[in-house]
Scaffold this motif. Structure first.
Motif, PDB file in Angstrom:
ATOM      1  N   VAL A  86      15.338  31.753   5.416  1.00 56.35           N
ATOM      2  CA  VAL A  86      16.403  32.495   6.083  1.00 56.35           C
ATOM      3  C   VAL A  86      17.283  31.498   6.823  1.00 56.35           C
ATOM      4  O   VAL A  86      16.828  30.770   7.702  1.00 56.35           O
ATOM      5  CB  VAL A  86      15.825  33.524   7.080  1.00 56.35           C
ATOM      6  N   HIS A  87      18.539  31.436   6.411  1.00 57.49           N
ATOM      7  CA  HIS A  87      19.494  30.566   7.085  1.00 57.49           C
ATOM      8  C   HIS A  87      20.140  31.376   8.203  1.00 57.49           C
ATOM      9  O   HIS A  87      20.695  32.447   7.950  1.00 57.49           O
ATOM     10  CB  HIS A  87      20.563  30.095   6.101  1.00 57.49           C
ATOM     11  N   VAL A  88      20.041  30.859   9.397  1.00 57.61           N
ATOM     12  CA  VAL A  88      20.630  31.546  10.545  1.00 57.61           C
ATOM     13  C   VAL A  88      21.745  30.665  11.104  1.00 57.61           C
ATOM     14  O   VAL A  88      21.530  29.484  11.380  1.00 57.61           O
ATOM     15  CB  VAL A  88      19.571  31.810  11.633  1.00 57.61           C
ATOM     16  N   CYS A  89      22.898  31.276  11.268  1.00 60.35           N
ATOM     17  CA  CYS A  89      24.057  30.514  11.725  1.00 60.35           C
ATOM     18  C   CYS A  89      23.912  30.133  13.188  1.00 60.35           C
ATOM     19  O   CYS A  89      23.526  30.943  14.024  1.00 60.35           O
ATOM     20  CB  CYS A  89      25.325  31.332  11.535  1.00 60.35           C
ATOM     21  N   VAL A  90      24.215  28.889  13.501  1.00 61.02           N
ATOM     22  CA  VAL A  90      24.153  28.447  14.889  1.00 61.02           C
ATOM     23  C   VAL A  90      25.526  28.032  15.410  1.00 61.02           C
ATOM     24  O   VAL A  90      25.639  27.445  16.485  1.00 61.02           O
ATOM     25  CB  VAL A  90      23.157  27.273  15.073  1.00 61.02           C
ATOM     26  N   ASP A  91      26.578  28.316  14.628  1.00 62.79           N
ATOM     27  CA  ASP A  91      27.912  27.919  15.093  1.00 62.79           C
ATOM     28  C   ASP A  91      28.504  28.957  16.053  1.00 62.79           C
ATOM     29  O   ASP A  91      27.961  30.048  16.220  1.00 62.79           O
ATOM     30  CB  ASP A  91      28.826  27.626  13.906  1.00 62.79           C
TER      31      ASP A  91
ATOM     32  N   GLY B 215      23.861  34.784  20.459  1.00 64.37           N
ATOM     33  CA  GLY B 215      22.417  34.683  20.640  1.00 64.37           C
ATOM     34  C   GLY B 215      21.637  34.235  19.428  1.00 64.37           C
ATOM     35  O   GLY B 215      20.526  34.715  19.194  1.00 64.37           O
ATOM     36  N   SER B 216      22.187  33.328  18.646  1.00 61.28           N
ATOM     37  CA  SER B 216      21.440  32.900  17.468  1.00 61.28           C
ATOM     38  C   SER B 216      20.112  32.229  17.833  1.00 61.28           C
ATOM     39  O   SER B 216      19.144  32.316  17.085  1.00 61.28           O
ATOM     40  CB  SER B 216      22.294  31.961  16.597  1.00 61.28           C
ATOM     41  N   ALA B 217      20.084  31.589  18.995  1.00 60.42           N
ATOM     42  CA  ALA B 217      18.831  30.937  19.393  1.00 60.42           C
ATOM     43  C   ALA B 217      17.705  31.961  19.493  1.00 60.42           C
ATOM     44  O   ALA B 217      16.576  31.719  19.059  1.00 60.42           O
ATOM     45  CB  ALA B 217      19.029  30.214  20.728  1.00 60.42           C
ATOM     46  N   LYS B 218      18.033  33.132  20.053  1.00 62.61           N
ATOM     47  CA  LYS B 218      17.018  34.188  20.181  1.00 62.61           C
ATOM     48  C   LYS B 218      16.600  34.703  18.813  1.00 62.61           C
ATOM     49  O   LYS B 218      15.424  34.944  18.554  1.00 62.61           O
ATOM     50  CB  LYS B 218      17.591  35.353  20.994  1.00 62.61           C
ATOM     51  N   THR B 219      17.588  34.891  17.962  1.00 64.87           N
ATOM     52  CA  THR B 219      17.286  35.381  16.620  1.00 64.87           C
ATOM     53  C   THR B 219      16.320  34.436  15.907  1.00 64.87           C
ATOM     54  O   THR B 219      15.341  34.864  15.295  1.00 64.87           O
ATOM     55  CB  THR B 219      18.587  35.474  15.782  1.00 64.87           C
TER      56      THR B 219
END
Lengths: 543, 287, 599
Positions: free
Chosen positions: C110-115, C122-126
């Motif tokens: 799963v690629h989660v965007c951090v931009d 809140g991508s860090a939480k995800t």
């Protein structure tokens, strides 16, 4: 020819040459040609590393080169692709030649060579219709009992199409040793004075007799193969071998060694204690030509270049010219101690080909002969006279009818497989020089064999086997090579101390050149010991 | 030469004429302007990667790499403007901040000249730190010194040897010269022609002979004589430059401008000289 | 014997089959063919003509095995005759290919965007919560879904890649129609079909006026089409704003094999307009590219779509296939004698491949490194042939230009900026999404279209990561090319990302610097090292001060001056736009005082 030409060529026929490994830096030029759009056809019994660069590899039967070239010739003629103007103006003997190749239809050619007819036709068309095309060959063509005929067969193709004597188009034999060309230049041939002047030519005779102040033989001498036969008959009883290792390098090696042992006197002058030197009565240690001596060598593109001393020779080793001079002095001729420039200038005074090549001019990049005067820029390619209106005073170039003979040695029930030989990239000839460094890519001599053939003989990859020909047997490992055609085997010949491969090679040789048929012997492979039983059954069902 | 095939450009105010197709670097050389280069070599296709040779061309938004930009008629070029000096200073500084340039002899003078200060990025900055790769007795690879100039890749690949044993892998500052999966060199397509070593500008690639002598403190370039001669193997006639120290061959190169080799050799020419001095080779076995 | 040197690692049967079928799908046979035991065809020409199969082959291997296995790479190398070191060099260039070791999980990632947009959502939480569930997570640069943060993209093993938010089944092309904020606005041009017409149906496309432009183009003739595009004043929408007509004219003047390319490697952080168009109006891109081919004399078109856009790829492929079946693509299109075919290529995760020459290299099967310009693509483009390369949004404008004439198009918008523009609004706005606007309104007016800012506006990132931060004082800036140029800014790809005063902008800016550090291809020194040092400097300046008394970086301070020095060399001496713009946002942030941490 010049190496640069191949960078501009349209079609390359690489025939019996693995230049990728045997002439690596020439192959750089060839690869530039491919990068620039040239098409390459590789004609070789093996799909060599050079052949992997080819648009088409035509894997002909070992020794069927003339059948192939004659088929190509007939196809070119029948498709109307000959260069008629060139043939009419610059050649003779076309009609007889055309008649001689007439039986070589594509079907016959395919049958004789094992290569599909369409591919032969395609190569014929590509070669004939190219603007610039070259045929390159090396020992795969010449080291046959009919090597000279093989060369003639290729020359015929160039004459048919006019692919000769023009920049970019030509016939390109590549030289195997750094100065084999220079040896010829200097007259180390049985029938030539320096500068390729015929011994039998009275004018040349007179010139050299005057210059040297001695009587000179006026008939052709013996080439190496004939010398060995003369030694064998007891007609030659002494030999002075300089920088050659025939006790390892001759085909049918046991015969050669026995012959050398039978001499009354054997003098060997070398930089190594070779196997030949071990047989000698006197060994004269020489300095290394290219890095312990000053002088010149001549390359495959007829370029004469300077070699220079960079390190001192070890121990008592001396420059070849000093050893020879010293020997002469003791035989009653005091030549003084000419340096390399004086020797070279003497050569220039006698050989018109080299007359314009002063040391000063050679210094930077060398010069390509003929270079008859100090103003002459050297000659990038030969035979341009073929295109002159008056042929430059030469007679027209003759087509040569050649017989499509296969290898001298037939396959038989006893010796049912073919053996051919060649070079590996990191090694050289009998390995006396190349054995001196530790190559990470060296694997030693091994017999390349198609895995299906190996399976039918119940052999595993890497297994040591007994390889025999009519002349003897050697033990060596086999190496599975899926791309080598069935029935053919191949090995390098760089490690005679481990695998004395020339025990096997053919004793046939070409009466016209004296070159032995290194490239085609008939052999048998025998298992040395049975592998473990479980392996046995596994391999068995493949056979 | 016809008039169309000549272009005239101004280099630092000096008009020079060069053949059409010549680069700005050629023009600079003709004008007698010394230009730092790193990824450029006369015997390779310009990689146009290091950007140390940039010059200012009037009308161009950015600086242009002189090694790979063709000279055009009436171009006005500055090679020592403040912009050019700044970029060259920074490029050298960036390089010095990430890799070991201590053996990049050609660069030392330029680093001085432009006043680059690689250390101002602090002691915690990322640098390339890798073990020296010693995998055979012919070369070593010390990627701490690699500036990613692509020369070795070009020499191994389409500019000369066509072996393609090495390529740039990865991206950004993590990009490295690698065999596939970083397999050992003897297990790769490498055929040990040494052409990569010959073109390396920073000594990241070294002949084992040199590496061993350096380790022993015995590498003395100023005491070496270079003699040009011809290879002793096949009949192609490659010219060799034999580098001799204490009457011993320490390495072999070929002149870049030689028509036959363009500076490139094969394994035999490059390493096949050991027989001349048996037992004297300093090379030790690799891992 | 072969010069190609392969290790002894063997591909599994499944790998062989996956790779072989991927290459066969391209219509390629192996680069070396043994016709008989005595006849083998190979050589440079065959090898070179198949090299572009490398990227699809690597995709196939990655999907099958979850990584680029040595055996699989060997098989690819053998079939395409690409030296393994080069193939490895290419594979290791891309984010979506794993080269170091086999996956230690099921291979789905799963690629989660951090931009930025996702970072502040809140991508860090995800990521933390996904990882807690044992999901293999990859921290991804912008995934082009900024309107629906936190964006995710699932890279499948032995199953198609997918984006859950697309709401469609894996591998399915039909599904929901996208909900467009401006759905009921009758003035929409580029977005007219989006959310209203079934994107999978050629009938629906034709029924809504599709393929009228192509017919009109044939009536006009190729050179007249180029004239119309010239007179329209259409400028490229990918960021560089180069006049499209001039590009086309240059390519049309060349002879021999030519190409048109749709640069759909949309990767500029904050940008998601091309995805929206391709997913929801794919036939329009197919038609527009066909017109581009006709106008320039190119017989082949390529659409290079970023690898993280699986639905766009599916819908475009469906559109091409349907168009081919109906005679709109292929030999003798639309009953003319014109030949034009289209192939899609998927990128594999590399921002730099949006640079046109890097895209060519990538498509050709090489590392996606930009080329030196000149020569320009119009003479030396894809496969070194003359090439017109345009962004999908740009191409879609051509449809109305051809239908209504260049003059009419030029009359819309402003003097210096004709036509309409898509803006990608994200961040702290009420209704994030794509908005189509006829050139003219101000930044503030466009923000109002999206319902305005949530909270107190602190800064706007204009133009994407390669663009600049502007403050609330710039709300009156007209969003035209001329006005932004005069203000020293750029519309870039149309990104308008708003940040309110609760956002840790220091972190956002540092992440932008990290983005460039990660995305620099590494070819040229100014960008390779400059982007690294810039990120290091921001990190250390901010983190060392993240205690009680944060210092940040203020204009004129030592770090700011060093950053300025770095910015100058990157702008002046980098090869391509990535390096030229890698420090623009950082510098603008410092100048705006955004790095003076507010907490």
């Amino acid at each position: 020819m010049s190496y640069k030409e191949i960078e501009e060529v349209d079609v390359i026929l690489l025939w019996g040459s693995n230049a990728r490994e045997a002439h690596p830096i020439f192959f750089h030029h060839l690869m530039s040609g491919l990068d620039n759009g040239a098409r390459m056809y590789a004609v070789d019994p093996r799909r060599t590393s050079s052949a992997t660069f080819a648009d088409v590899w035509l894997g002909l039967n070992l020794g069927s080169d003339i059948a192939m070239s004659n088929t190509v010739a007939r196809e070119i003629i029948h498709q109307g692709l000959v260069n008629q103007n060139f043939i009419d103006h610059s050649t003779t003997g076309f009609d007889t030649y055309a008649e001689s190749v007439e039986p070589f239809t594509l079907e016959v050619g395919a049958e004789l060579t094992g290569v599909p007819a369409e591919a032969i036709a395609e190569m014929a068309r590509a070669y004939a219709t190219a603007d610039k095309a070259q045929i390159l060959w090396t020992l795969g063509i010449t080291e046959h009992h009919n090597g000279v005929d093989n060369v003639f067969a290729l020359c015929n193709l160039a004459l048919l199409t006019g692919h000769v004597g023009r920049w970019g188009s030509g016939l390109v034999p590549l030289r195997g040793q750094n100065n084999v060309q220079g040896g010829g230049d200097m007259g180390a041939l049985p029938n030539k004075f320096p500068g390729f002047q015929n011994i039998t030519d009275p004018a040349a005779q007179a010139k050299f007799r005057t210059a040297y102040g001695v009587d000179l033989p006026d008939e052709d001498g013996l080439h190496l193969t004939l010398m060995f036969e003369a030694m064998d008959r007891g007609e030659i009883t002494s030999a002075y071998v300089i920088g050659e290792n025939p006790a390892d390098s001759e085909a049918d090696i046991e015969f050669a060694r026995a012959t050398l042992r039978g001499l009354d006197t054997l003098v060997v002058q070398d930089i190594f204690m070779t196997r030949t030197a071990e047989l000698a009565d006197v060994v004269l240690p020489a300095s290394v030509g290219w890095v312990e001596s000053d002088g010149t060598v001549t390359s495959s593109e007829r370029r004469v270049q300077r070699v220079r001393a960079a390190v001192s020779p070890p121990g008592e080793a001396k420059h070849d010219q000093d050893i020879i001079g010293e020997l002469a002095r003791r035989l009653g001729y005091d030549w003084g101690r000419p340096d390399s420039i004086e020797l070279w200038d003497e050569l220039r005074s006698l050989s018109p080909l080299h007359a314009g090549m002063s040391y000063q001019r050679l210094d930077a990049k060398g010069l390509q002969w003929p270079c008859p005067s100090l103003e002459h820029p050297g000659t990038p390619f030969l035979h341009s006279w073929l295109w002159d209106d008056d042929l430059g005073g030469h007679p027209p170039a003759p087509f040569t009818v050649v017989e499509a003979a296969g290898p001298k040695e037939e396959l038989s029930v006893e010796f049912p497989m073919r053996l051919t030989t060649g070079r590996a990239l990191d090694s050289f000839n009998t390995g006396v020089q190349s054995g001196g460094f530790d190559s990470p890519i060296r694997y030693g001599d091994a017999l390349d064999i198609n895995p299906a053939d190996a399976a039918s003989l119940d052999l595993l990859d890497g297994e040591r086997v007994l390889v025999s020909s009519a002349r003897g047997s050697v033990e060596m490992p086999i190496r599975f090579q899926p791309e080598i055609p069935r029935g053919l085997t191949f090995t390098t010949f760089h490690f005679p101390e481990f695998v004395d491969i020339n025990v096997l090679t053919s004793d046939a040789w070409d009466k016209k050149s004296g070159t032995a048929e290194f490239k085609a012997a008939s052999i048998r492979i025998d298992k040395i010991e049975a592998p473990a039983a479980e392996n046995h059954s596994e391999v068995d069902h493949h056979g | 030469m016809s008039k169309e095939s000549i272009v005239t450009v101004s280099i630092d105010g000096k008009m020079v004429s060069v053949a059409a197709g010549a680069t700005l670097l050629d023009a600079c050389r003709q004008a007698g302007v010394d230009t730092p280069t790193l990824c450029y070599a006369d015997n390779l296709t310009a990689a146009n990667a290091c950007r140390v040779c940039v010059v200012e061309v009037e009308g161009s938004r950015t600086l242009v790499p002189s090694c790979s930009r063709s000279a055009e008629d009436a171009m006005v070029v500055q090679t020592d403007s403040e912009r050019v000096r700044h970029s060259r200073k920074m490029v050298l500084e960036f390089l010095g901040s990430g890799v070991d340039l201590s053996q990049a002899d050609d660069l030392a003078g330029w680093i001085d000249y432009y006043g680059s200060e690689p250390d101002r990025y602090g002691p915690d900055r990322a640098m390339i730190k890798e073990e020296v790769r010693i995998q055979d007795s012919l070369y070593i690879r010390d990627y701490d010194k690699c500036v990613l100039c692509y020369k070795c890749v070009s020499a191994c690949g389409e500019d000369a040897q066509h072996s393609f044993a090495i390529a740039v892998a990865g991206r950004g500052f993590d990009a490295r010269i690698r065999t596939e999966f970083d397999v050992r060199l003897p297990d790769s397509a490498c055929v040990y022609c040494g052409n990569c070593v010959a073109v390396c500008p920073t000594n990241a690639l070294q002949f084992k002979t040199e590496f061993d002598l350096r380790k022993m403190g015995e590498w003395k370039p100023t005491e070496q004589a270079v003699t040009r001669t011809v290879c002793s193997y096949c009949g192609v006639g490659c010219n060799l430059e034999v580098h001799v120290q204490d009457d011993t061959i320490v390495k072999v190169t070929s002149p870049d401008d030689h028509d036959v080799t363009s500076g490139h050799l094969c394994i035999k020419g490059r390493f096949g000289w050991s027989y001349v001095q048996p037992g004297q080779s300093a090379a030790e076995e690799g891992d | 014997m072969a010069d190609l040197h392969l290790s002894e690692d063997l591909a599994s049967e499944a790998e062989v089959s996956a790779i072989d079928s991927a290459i066969a799908e391209l219509g390629l046979d192996p680069a070396v063919v043994q016709e008989t035991p005595r006849l083998v065809r190979g050589g440079n020409r065959r090898r070179a003509s198949r090299r572009h199969g490398l990227l699809p082959a690597l995709h196939a291997l990655q999907r099958e095995s979850g990584w680029i296995s040595p055996g699989g790479l060997n098989h690819i190398s053998k079939v395409l005759q690409v030296p393994p070191a080069e193939a490895y060099g290419v594979a290791s260039f891309y984010e979506l290919f794993r080269v170091d070791s086999p996956p230690d999980h099921d291979g789905n990632v799963v690629h989660v965007c951090v931009d930025a947009a996702c970072q502040i959502a809140g991508s860090a939480k995800t990521i933390a919560s996904l990882e807690a569930q044992g999901v293999a997570v990859h921290r991804s640069p912008c995934l082009g879904q900024c309107e629906r943060p936190v964006a995710q993209f699932i890279q499948g093993r032995q199953r198609p890649d997918s984006v859950e938010a697309d709401g469609v089944e894996n591998g399915s092309i039909d599904g929901v129609l996208w909900d467009l904020p401006q759905k009921h606005d009758p003035s929409l041009k580029l977005l007219a079909r989006v959310g209203r017409i079934d994107p999978t149906s050629l009938e629906a496309y034709v029924g809504s006026g599709g393929y009228r432009a192509l017919a009109r183009a044939f009536t006009l003739g190729a050179s007249k089409v180029v004239e119309e595009v010239l007179s329209s004043g259409l400028a490229g929408r990918g960021g560089a704003a180069f006049p499209t007509g001039i590009k086309w004219q240059a390519v049309a003047a060349e002879s021999g094999q030519k190409y048109v390319v749709a640069n759909a490697d949309e990767s500029e952080p904050g940008t998601f307009k091309d995805r929206t168009l391709m997913e929801n109006d794919p036939f329009a891109l197919v038609e527009a590219l066909t017109i581009a081919g006709f106008a320039t004399g190119a017989t082949k078109g390529w659409i290079y779509v970023r690898g993280e856009y699986p639905l766009a790829v599916q819908r475009l492929q469906n559109a091409i296939d349907a168009a081919r079946d109906a005679g709109f693509v292929g030999q003798g299109i639309a009953r003319s004698s014109i030949e034009f075919d289209i192939e899609i290529r998927r990128g594999a995760g590399a921002y730099i491949c949006g640079e046109e020459t890097a895209l060519f290299n990538s498509l050709e099967g090489f590392r996606g490194e930009p080329r030196q310009k000149p020569p320009f693509p119009t003479t030396h483009g894809l496969f070194a042939r003359p090439t017109a390369i345009n962004n999908p949004e740009t191409l879609l404008n051509v449809l109305s230009i051809v239908l209504d004439g260049g003059e009419a198009y030029a009359a819309s918008g402003t003097e210096g900026s004709s036509g309409t523009k898509l803006f990608c609004l994200s961040g702290n706005v009420v209704r994030p999404g794509i908005y189509e606007v006829e050139f003219g309104p101000t930044l503030g007016e466009v923000l109002e279209l999206a319902g305005g800012v949530v909270g107190n506006l602190r800064a706007i990132l204009l133009g994407g990561a390669a663009g600049s931060f502007v403050g609330p004082d710039m709300l009156d800036l007209p969003l035209t090319m001329e006005a932004t140029r005069d203000a020293g800014l750029s519309l870039g790809s149309g990104v308008i990302m708003a940040f309110n005063d609760e956002v840790d902008l220091g972190a956002v800016v540092t992440r932008i610097a990290e983005f460039f550090r990660n995305e620099s291809c590494g070819q040229c020194v100014p960008c390779r090292v400059g982007s690294l040092r810039q990120h290091e400097l921001l990190e250390s300046s901010l983190s060392s001060s993240r205690g009680e008394e944060p210092l940040g970086i203020v204009s004129g301070s030592a770090p700011a001056l060093l950053l300025e020095e770095m910015d100058r060399v990157m702008k002046d001496a980098s090869i391509c736009g990535l390096g030229h713009t890698a420090s623009t946002a950082v510098r603008s942030a410092i100048e705006l005082g955004l790095m003076r941490s507010s907490r």
